[in-house]
Design a protein around this motif. Structure first.
Motif, PDB file in Angstrom:
ATOM      1  N   PRO A  95       0.812  -1.224   0.000  1.00  0.00           N
ATOM      2  CA  PRO A  95       0.000   0.000   0.000  1.00  0.00           C
ATOM      3  C   PRO A  95       0.845   1.274   0.000  1.00  0.00           C
ATOM      4  O   PRO A  95       1.914   1.336   0.610  1.00  0.00           O
ATOM      5  CB  PRO A  95      -0.805  -0.113   1.295  1.00  0.00           C
ATOM      6  CG  PRO A  95      -0.734  -1.555   1.689  1.00  0.00           C
ATOM      7  CD  PRO A  95       0.599  -2.036   1.201  1.00  0.00           C
ATOM      8  N   LEU A  96       0.362   2.276  -0.695  1.00  0.00           N
ATOM      9  CA  LEU A  96       0.933   3.613  -0.622  1.00  0.00           C
ATOM     10  C   LEU A  96       0.494   4.287   0.677  1.00  0.00           C
ATOM     11  O   LEU A  96      -0.601   4.016   1.186  1.00  0.00           O
ATOM     12  CB  LEU A  96       0.450   4.460  -1.806  1.00  0.00           C
ATOM     13  CG  LEU A  96       1.108   4.203  -3.166  1.00  0.00           C
ATOM     14  CD1 LEU A  96       0.281   4.855  -4.272  1.00  0.00           C
ATOM     15  CD2 LEU A  96       2.521   4.743  -3.188  1.00  0.00           C
ATOM     16  N   PHE A  97       1.317   5.157   1.204  1.00  0.00           N
ATOM     17  CA  PHE A  97       0.944   5.912   2.392  1.00  0.00           C
ATOM     18  C   PHE A  97      -0.279   6.762   2.064  1.00  0.00           C
ATOM     19  O   PHE A  97      -0.273   7.540   1.102  1.00  0.00           O
ATOM     20  CB  PHE A  97       2.109   6.787   2.836  1.00  0.00           C
ATOM     21  CG  PHE A  97       1.800   7.626   4.048  1.00  0.00           C
ATOM     22  CD1 PHE A  97       1.538   7.028   5.272  1.00  0.00           C
ATOM     23  CD2 PHE A  97       1.755   9.010   3.947  1.00  0.00           C
ATOM     24  CE1 PHE A  97       1.250   7.789   6.394  1.00  0.00           C
ATOM     25  CE2 PHE A  97       1.470   9.788   5.063  1.00  0.00           C
ATOM     26  CZ  PHE A  97       1.218   9.178   6.289  1.00  0.00           C
ATOM     27  N   LEU A  98      -1.338   6.580   2.817  1.00  0.00           N
ATOM     28  CA  LEU A  98      -2.615   7.269   2.633  1.00  0.00           C
ATOM     29  C   LEU A  98      -3.331   6.882   1.333  1.00  0.00           C
ATOM     30  O   LEU A  98      -4.308   7.521   0.940  1.00  0.00           O
ATOM     31  CB  LEU A  98      -2.440   8.799   2.668  1.00  0.00           C
ATOM     32  CG  LEU A  98      -1.913   9.382   3.979  1.00  0.00           C
ATOM     33  CD1 LEU A  98      -1.782  10.893   3.859  1.00  0.00           C
ATOM     34  CD2 LEU A  98      -2.817   9.019   5.147  1.00  0.00           C
ATOM     35  N   GLY A  99      -2.850   5.848   0.663  1.00  0.00           N
ATOM     36  CA  GLY A  99      -3.510   5.393  -0.563  1.00  0.00           C
ATOM     37  C   GLY A  99      -4.842   4.744  -0.257  1.00  0.00           C
ATOM     38  O   GLY A  99      -4.955   3.956   0.684  1.00  0.00           O
ATOM     39  N   ASN A 100      -5.862   5.091  -1.027  1.00  0.00           N
ATOM     40  CA  ASN A 100      -7.195   4.536  -0.844  1.00  0.00           C
ATOM     41  C   ASN A 100      -7.859   4.419  -2.200  1.00  0.00           C
ATOM     42  O   ASN A 100      -7.806   5.358  -3.005  1.00  0.00           O
ATOM     43  CB  ASN A 100      -8.033   5.423   0.077  1.00  0.00           C
ATOM     44  CG  ASN A 100      -9.414   4.863   0.344  1.00  0.00           C
ATOM     45  OD1 ASN A 100     -10.309   4.951  -0.487  1.00  0.00           O
ATOM     46  ND2 ASN A 100      -9.587   4.274   1.521  1.00  0.00           N
ATOM     47  N   PRO A 106      -4.056   5.816  -6.483  1.00  0.00           N
ATOM     48  CA  PRO A 106      -4.239   4.366  -6.337  1.00  0.00           C
ATOM     49  C   PRO A 106      -3.874   3.888  -4.930  1.00  0.00           C
ATOM     50  O   PRO A 106      -3.221   4.611  -4.180  1.00  0.00           O
ATOM     51  CB  PRO A 106      -3.257   3.805  -7.361  1.00  0.00           C
ATOM     52  CG  PRO A 106      -2.141   4.807  -7.369  1.00  0.00           C
ATOM     53  CD  PRO A 106      -2.796   6.149  -7.193  1.00  0.00           C
ATOM     54  N   ARG A 107      -4.273   2.666  -4.641  1.00  0.00           N
ATOM     55  CA  ARG A 107      -3.995   2.116  -3.318  1.00  0.00           C
ATOM     56  C   ARG A 107      -2.565   1.595  -3.214  1.00  0.00           C
ATOM     57  O   ARG A 107      -1.962   1.627  -2.147  1.00  0.00           O
ATOM     58  CB  ARG A 107      -4.984   0.991  -3.001  1.00  0.00           C
ATOM     59  CG  ARG A 107      -4.833   0.444  -1.588  1.00  0.00           C
ATOM     60  CD  ARG A 107      -5.795  -0.698  -1.313  1.00  0.00           C
ATOM     61  NE  ARG A 107      -5.578  -1.262   0.018  1.00  0.00           N
ATOM     62  CZ  ARG A 107      -6.102  -2.397   0.436  1.00  0.00           C
ATOM     63  NH1 ARG A 107      -6.890  -3.095  -0.377  1.00  0.00           N
ATOM     64  NH2 ARG A 107      -5.854  -2.851   1.648  1.00  0.00           N
ATOM     65  N   PHE A 108      -2.027   1.102  -4.349  1.00  0.00           N
ATOM     66  CA  PHE A 108      -0.720   0.437  -4.322  1.00  0.00           C
ATOM     67  C   PHE A 108       0.265   1.115  -5.274  1.00  0.00           C
ATOM     68  O   PHE A 108      -0.121   1.737  -6.263  1.00  0.00           O
ATOM     69  CB  PHE A 108      -0.857  -1.037  -4.713  1.00  0.00           C
ATOM     70  CG  PHE A 108      -1.846  -1.804  -3.891  1.00  0.00           C
ATOM     71  CD1 PHE A 108      -1.554  -2.161  -2.585  1.00  0.00           C
ATOM     72  CD2 PHE A 108      -3.084  -2.158  -4.409  1.00  0.00           C
ATOM     73  CE1 PHE A 108      -2.469  -2.860  -1.817  1.00  0.00           C
ATOM     74  CE2 PHE A 108      -4.004  -2.859  -3.658  1.00  0.00           C
ATOM     75  CZ  PHE A 108      -3.695  -3.207  -2.351  1.00  0.00           C
ATOM     76  N   THR A 109       1.546   0.946  -4.988  1.00  0.00           N
ATOM     77  CA  THR A 109       2.607   1.367  -5.883  1.00  0.00           C
ATOM     78  C   THR A 109       2.995   0.206  -6.804  1.00  0.00           C
ATOM     79  O   THR A 109       2.836  -0.960  -6.437  1.00  0.00           O
ATOM     80  CB  THR A 109       3.854   1.830  -5.108  1.00  0.00           C
ATOM     81  OG1 THR A 109       4.920   2.101  -6.041  1.00  0.00           O
ATOM     82  CG2 THR A 109       4.344   0.752  -4.140  1.00  0.00           C
ATOM     83  N   PRO A 182      -7.555   0.023 -12.446  1.00  0.00           N
ATOM     84  CA  PRO A 182      -7.934   1.331 -11.912  1.00  0.00           C
ATOM     85  C   PRO A 182      -8.272   1.276 -10.429  1.00  0.00           C
ATOM     86  O   PRO A 182      -8.911   0.331  -9.963  1.00  0.00           O
ATOM     87  CB  PRO A 182      -9.173   1.704 -12.745  1.00  0.00           C
ATOM     88  CG  PRO A 182      -9.022   0.936 -14.018  1.00  0.00           C
ATOM     89  CD  PRO A 182      -8.367  -0.355 -13.616  1.00  0.00           C
ATOM     90  N   THR A 183      -7.823   2.281  -9.717  1.00  0.00           N
ATOM     91  CA  THR A 183      -7.954   2.483  -8.275  1.00  0.00           C
ATOM     92  C   THR A 183      -6.995   1.605  -7.472  1.00  0.00           C
ATOM     93  O   THR A 183      -6.645   1.951  -6.349  1.00  0.00           O
ATOM     94  CB  THR A 183      -9.390   2.279  -7.738  1.00  0.00           C
ATOM     95  OG1 THR A 183      -9.731   0.896  -7.738  1.00  0.00           O
ATOM     96  CG2 THR A 183     -10.409   3.081  -8.543  1.00  0.00           C
ATOM     97  N   TYR A 184      -6.558   0.491  -8.031  1.00  0.00           N
ATOM     98  CA  TYR A 184      -5.550  -0.336  -7.368  1.00  0.00           C
ATOM     99  C   TYR A 184      -4.146   0.149  -7.722  1.00  0.00           C
ATOM    100  O   TYR A 184      -3.284   0.259  -6.859  1.00  0.00           O
ATOM    101  CB  TYR A 184      -5.687  -1.804  -7.782  1.00  0.00           C
ATOM    102  CG  TYR A 184      -6.909  -2.508  -7.260  1.00  0.00           C
ATOM    103  CD1 TYR A 184      -6.925  -3.045  -5.979  1.00  0.00           C
ATOM    104  CD2 TYR A 184      -8.039  -2.655  -8.051  1.00  0.00           C
ATOM    105  CE1 TYR A 184      -8.041  -3.714  -5.490  1.00  0.00           C
ATOM    106  CE2 TYR A 184      -9.167  -3.324  -7.576  1.00  0.00           C
ATOM    107  CZ  TYR A 184      -9.164  -3.842  -6.304  1.00  0.00           C
ATOM    108  OH  TYR A 184     -10.278  -4.491  -5.821  1.00  0.00           O
ATOM    109  N   PHE A 185      -3.904   0.398  -9.026  1.00  0.00           N
ATOM    110  CA  PHE A 185      -2.599   0.832  -9.525  1.00  0.00           C
ATOM    111  C   PHE A 185      -2.770   2.021 -10.468  1.00  0.00           C
ATOM    112  O   PHE A 185      -3.831   2.196 -11.079  1.00  0.00           O
ATOM    113  CB  PHE A 185      -1.897  -0.310 -10.274  1.00  0.00           C
ATOM    114  CG  PHE A 185      -1.580  -1.509  -9.421  1.00  0.00           C
ATOM    115  CD1 PHE A 185      -0.507  -1.503  -8.546  1.00  0.00           C
ATOM    116  CD2 PHE A 185      -2.366  -2.651  -9.492  1.00  0.00           C
ATOM    117  CE1 PHE A 185      -0.224  -2.607  -7.753  1.00  0.00           C
ATOM    118  CE2 PHE A 185      -2.091  -3.772  -8.711  1.00  0.00           C
ATOM    119  CZ  PHE A 185      -1.014  -3.748  -7.843  1.00  0.00           C
TER     120      PHE A 185
END
Length: 394
Positions: A95-100, A106-109, A182-185
């Motif tokens: 997860p990315l910091f504060l990613g949602n 996105p949620r992940f890097t 989308p939204t994940y990456f």
């Protein structure tokens, strides 16, 4: 190149595939749930006594299925692919910091994925990957700038020439395009995950490309067998009260529901079409899918866990609440999905052996996909004027 013709003929005989048929493997998207289809590939290779890349004339995939297809085309066995997945999956879903997904996507890097792709595929092109073992390749992605699906393909022709508009594209670039959900990456410039619309199940794309655009006359109607492997379905059986008043923010509920349901409906549409009587004579289509619910899992051989898993001691004890919540990115369910895949492999080996489409006797419904309906209630309500008038307008 392919194994000796006599060995391949023996393998085809095991699977009740006509000797003259071309074999196409299709691998669904599904994030970490790709471990399920890897278990089915291990079962296939066990029965075949031969690596899958030496059996299939073409491999196709979307997202996580594209990664598996690329590893197969470049000469990896199912067991070797599993080893790479075991090392990769936790890192990729970092997860990315504060990613949602819904409020700060996105949620992940993609750092871990890009490193994995560079280590495993370096700078080889689709053409070079196909040439390694003579395994044709297709990877799907959605081009948002052009508003169309893109099929990255490479086909090896009989004169050692190659076809495919994007045959000289870097394999790892096509893979990143296909996995950028989308939204994940984050998107890969213009590209997002190939499963965002119709082609999470790449079966129809593979059939269309092989028959119409490969330039290889060996692919022809009536002489193709397709093995299609799903990654499991998390059923969205929403209660009537929750449809009107979802738990949590409405936008999160509906976006999540739509993203899951659109891909599944598109997959079902392809499967239903390819199972219809007219197409059944043209394409030997064999689909292997399961839904994550207790009714479906009760058909599999039970297995006791070596240690409690999500509070349960065996596969048949796991609750629907857990099973229906196995999102593609929730790596805490990775081991459970792997076990489901292993037991599904045992079920297939005993009851089917990949020798036919895995459907019930009516030749329409999947053996291991739970379907629910209430025809009597729907007929009663939808035929009633007063019931319709009583339904809320907003």
């Amino acid at each position: 190149m392919k194994e000796k013709m006599s060995e391949l003929a023996a393998v085809k005989q095991k699977f009740k595939i006509p000797a003259e048929n071309k074999l196409i493997l299709c691998l669904d998207g599904g994030g970490m749930r790709g471990i399920l289809s890897i278990q089915l590939l291990k079962t296939f290779e066990k029965i075949a006594s031969m690596p899958a890349y030496a059996v299939f004339d073409m491999v196709s995939g979307t997202s996580t299925g594209a990664i598996i297809a690329a590893l197969l085309a470049t000469g990896h066995t199912a067991a070797q692919i599993e080893q790479r997945y075991n090392l990769m999956v936790d890192e990729v879903f970092s997860p990315l910091f504060l990613g949602n997904r819904f409020f700060n996507p996105p949620r992940f890097t993609k750092k871990a994925f890009r490193r994995f792709a560079a280590e495993n595929f370096r700078d080889i092109t689709l053409r070079e990957a196909t040439a390694m073992h003579g395994t044709d390749l297709l990877i799907t992605a959605k081009d948002m700038a052009a508003g169309e699906e893109t099929f990255f393909t490479a086909f090896q022709l009989s004169d050692n020439q190659f076809s495919g508009t994007y045959a000289d594209v870097l394999l790892r670039a096509a893979l990143e395009a296909s996995m950028s959900a989308p939204t994940y990456f984050a998107p890969l410039e213009r590209f997002v995950d190939g499963g965002t619309t119709t082609y999470n199940n790449p079966s129809s794309a593979a059939i269309i490309e092989a028959l119409n655009y490969s330039g290889n006359p060996g692919y022809e109607y009536g002489k193709i067998t397709v093995i299609s492997l799903g990654t499991g379905i998390s059923p969205q059986f929403v209660s009537l009260p929750e449809i009107k008043n979802p738990k949590g923010p409405d936008i999160a509920f509906w976006l999540n529901w739509l993203m899951t349901e659109m891909g599944q409906d598109a997959s079902d549409m392809q499967t239903d079409l390819l199972r219809s009587p007219r197409f059944r004579d043209l394409i030997d289509y064999r689909r292997f899918q399961i839904s994550f619910d207790r009714q479906a899992l009760s058909k599999l051989p039970d297995v006791k866990f070596t240690a409690p898993m999500h509070g349960f001691g065996s596969l048949h004890e796991v609750s629907d609440k857990i099973l229906c919540g196995m999102d593609m990115s929730e790596t805490k369910f990775y081991e459970l999905v792997k076990i489901i895949g292993q037991q599904m492999g045992l079920y297939i080996e005993k009851n089917n052996g990949f020798t036919r489409d895995m459907v019930l006797k009516n030749k329409v419904r999947d053996e291991l996909v739970t379907a629910r309906g209430d025809v009597a209630t729907i007929l009663k309500q939808m035929s009633n004027h007063q019931w319709l008038q009583n339904q809320p307008l907003d």
